[in-house]
Design an enzyme around this catalytic site. Structure first.
Site, mmCIF file in Angstrom:
data_model
loop_
_atom_site.group_PDB
_atom_site.id
_atom_site.type_symbol
_atom_site.label_atom_id
_atom_site.label_comp_id
_atom_site.label_asym_id
_atom_site.label_seq_id
_atom_site.Cartn_x
_atom_site.Cartn_y
_atom_site.Cartn_z
ATOM 1 N N GLU A 168 -23.593 -14.954 -10.182
ATOM 2 C CA GLU A 168 -22.588 -15.957 -9.818
ATOM 3 C C GLU A 168 -22.897 -17.371 -10.321
ATOM 4 O OE1 GLU A 168 -21.866 -15.794 -5.620
ATOM 5 O OE2 GLU A 168 -21.106 -13.756 -5.704
ATOM 6 N N GLU A 356 -21.222 -6.792 -5.644
ATOM 7 C CA GLU A 356 -21.362 -7.258 -4.258
ATOM 8 C C GLU A 356 -20.017 -7.198 -3.553
ATOM 9 O OE1 GLU A 356 -23.135 -11.105 -3.483
ATOM 10 O OE2 GLU A 356 -24.751 -10.727 -4.910
#
Ligand code: BGC
Length: 453
Positions: A168, A356
């Protein structure tokens, strides 16, 4: 409707994810260097409950037992990250053999238990020694990252096939270098844009290094993605939502795909040109084997001319009368479907893996048991949307739950419990939650069918 794991296909990869700083502890033993998170947490006002992860889940010492639990739950894939400062205490230069040994034991421990390791190179814990020289804002990070990646490839590449370069980048550059609420706590547009550009370059550089070093590696990288809706159909809200979409969902993937930065939809990012060198445009491109999609919620955006740069704002979920998690995020299963469809539509995206997805809800231990049916329902509903996307032709080939065990949730400290396993942070006792037992049953047998509520 109901479904079983087999509806996703025989080869679908089921797994669970963690990150080094959130679980390992052992912050200063066996030669580990200081990371930006080790330093950041020393200022307890930065963390909601004033806590730190010096000990965390003490995974460094408990990892064998935790791998036993992964095995017991029949989870075939385990995603974890390498703490850069554990293997290179100063970020570059001297190698800490004890750190390398730890990850060797962890990788071997996975393989002995028939668990496939998936390694993230960078999950936010830059060595402080590099931050002292500017960290992600210094273009030298390309050389530092090359050294770190090469060391990882040569140390672990004989046994690790699946790699992710960054976790991320939008979050660690946005929260760490623009808003200042994550390590290293820096703020402002020039810090953000330089960190963003160097992270984009490292994303493809790291991938190229792995490709050169490890012929058979499967190489991906991960992105935080949230479906974005405008607050109303008013054209100003719609335009603001588009800007947020460019910032939150497109800024890092598009350069990787060779499309460059989405500058037309995000005019503020034009200032990135100041940090660009000749040939950077092509350097940012890499043909990734897979893209890791990380989704939790959706965002609703409204126009607001008072807000600098973005001229708009995210409307907090608790102001919208929607179901909430303890992170104050909206439960919105369709978001994962929307982002999978969106990313699949890019030419050049070959394969998507949900690296995720998960949730924190309020929970208590009653007579040694955690009855987290709401987490089970959350996962079932999101999985249903993953399946829907797959049935419509999206090439989504895996799903990793966030996360294995309750851990240090960054600026939220220990106030958020995302785990399939409950961690008692005083005793390090682990209790498998009902959701963990459910995941086991789901993974074990074709007969367990999810009822989507
Ligand atoms: C991060 C994790 C984090 C999770 C829940 C993701 O953004 O990769 O480290 O714990 O979301 O907030």
């Amino acid at each position: 409707m109901g479904y079983s794991k087999f509806d996703f296909g025989e080869d679908f990869q089921w797994g669970v994810s963690t990150a080094a700083y959130q679980i390992e502890g052992a912050h200063n033993i066996h030669g580990k260097g200081v990371s930006i998170w080790d330093k950041f947490v020393q200022n307890s006002s930065k963390i909601k409950d004033g806590s730190h992860a010096d000990v965390g889940c003490n995974f460094y010492e408990h990892f064998e037992k935790d791998l036993d639990i992964i095995r017991e739950l029949h989870i075939p894939n385990y995603r974890f990250s390498i703490a850069w400062s554990r293997i290179l205490p100063n970020g570059i230069g001297e190698v800490n053999q004890k750190g390398i040994d730890f990850y060797n034991r962890l990788i071997d421990g996975c393989l002995e238990r028939n668990i496939t390791p998936w390694v993230t190179l960078y999950h936010w814990d830059l060595p402080q020694a590099l931050e002292d020289q500017g960290g992600w804002t210094n273009r030298e990070i390309l050389n530092w990252f090359e050294e770190f990646t090469t060391l990882c490839a040569r140390s672990f590449g004989d046994r690790v096939v699946n790699w992710m370069i960054l976790n991320e980048p939008m979050v660690f550059t946005g929260a760490g270098y623009f808003l200042g609420y994550h390590a290293p706590g820096r703020k402002g547009m020039s810090n953000f844009l330089s960190a963003m550009h160097h992270a984009t370059l490292c994303q493809s550089l790291g991938a190229r290094i792995l490709r050169n070093e490890l012929e058979d590696a499967k190489i991906g990288t991960t992105f935080s993605c949230s479906h974005i809706d405008p607050m109303t159909n008013d054209e100003k809200d719609v335009a603001a939502a588009n800007r947020f979409d460019a910032l939150l969902n497109r800024l890092f993937i598009e350069p990787a795909l060779g499309l460059g930065y989405p500058l037309d939809d995000l005019p503020i990012a034009k200032r990135v040109e100041k940090y660009m060198m000749p040939h950077d445009e092509s350097r940012m491109h890499f043909d990734f084997d897979f893209i890791g999609v990380q989704n939790y919620t959706r965002e609703v955006v409204k126009s607001n001319w008072m807000i600098p740069y973005m001229k708009g704002q995210i409307v907090n979920a608790d102001e919208r009368n929607v179901p909430l998690t303890t992170m104050n995020w909206e439960v919105y299963p369709k978001s994962i479907y929307n982002v999978l469809k969106k990313f699949d539509a890019y030419e050049g995206v070959k394969e998507l893996i949900v690296t995720e997805n998960g949730v924190a809800f309020p929970e208590t231990v009653v007579e040694g048991r955690i009855k987290d049916l709401d987490r089970v329902q959350f996962i079932q509903q999101y999985l249903h949307q993953v399946l829907k996307a797959q049935r419509e032709g999206v090439n989504v080939t895996g799903y990793f739950l966030w996360t294995l065990l309750d851990n240090f949730e960054w600026a939220e400290g220990y106030t958020q419990r995302f785990g399939l396993i409950h961690t008692d942070f005083d005793t390090q006792e682990r209790i498998i939650k009902d959701s963990g037992h459910w995941y086991k049953r789901f993974l074990q047998s074709a007969k367990v069918r999810n009822l989507v509520v």
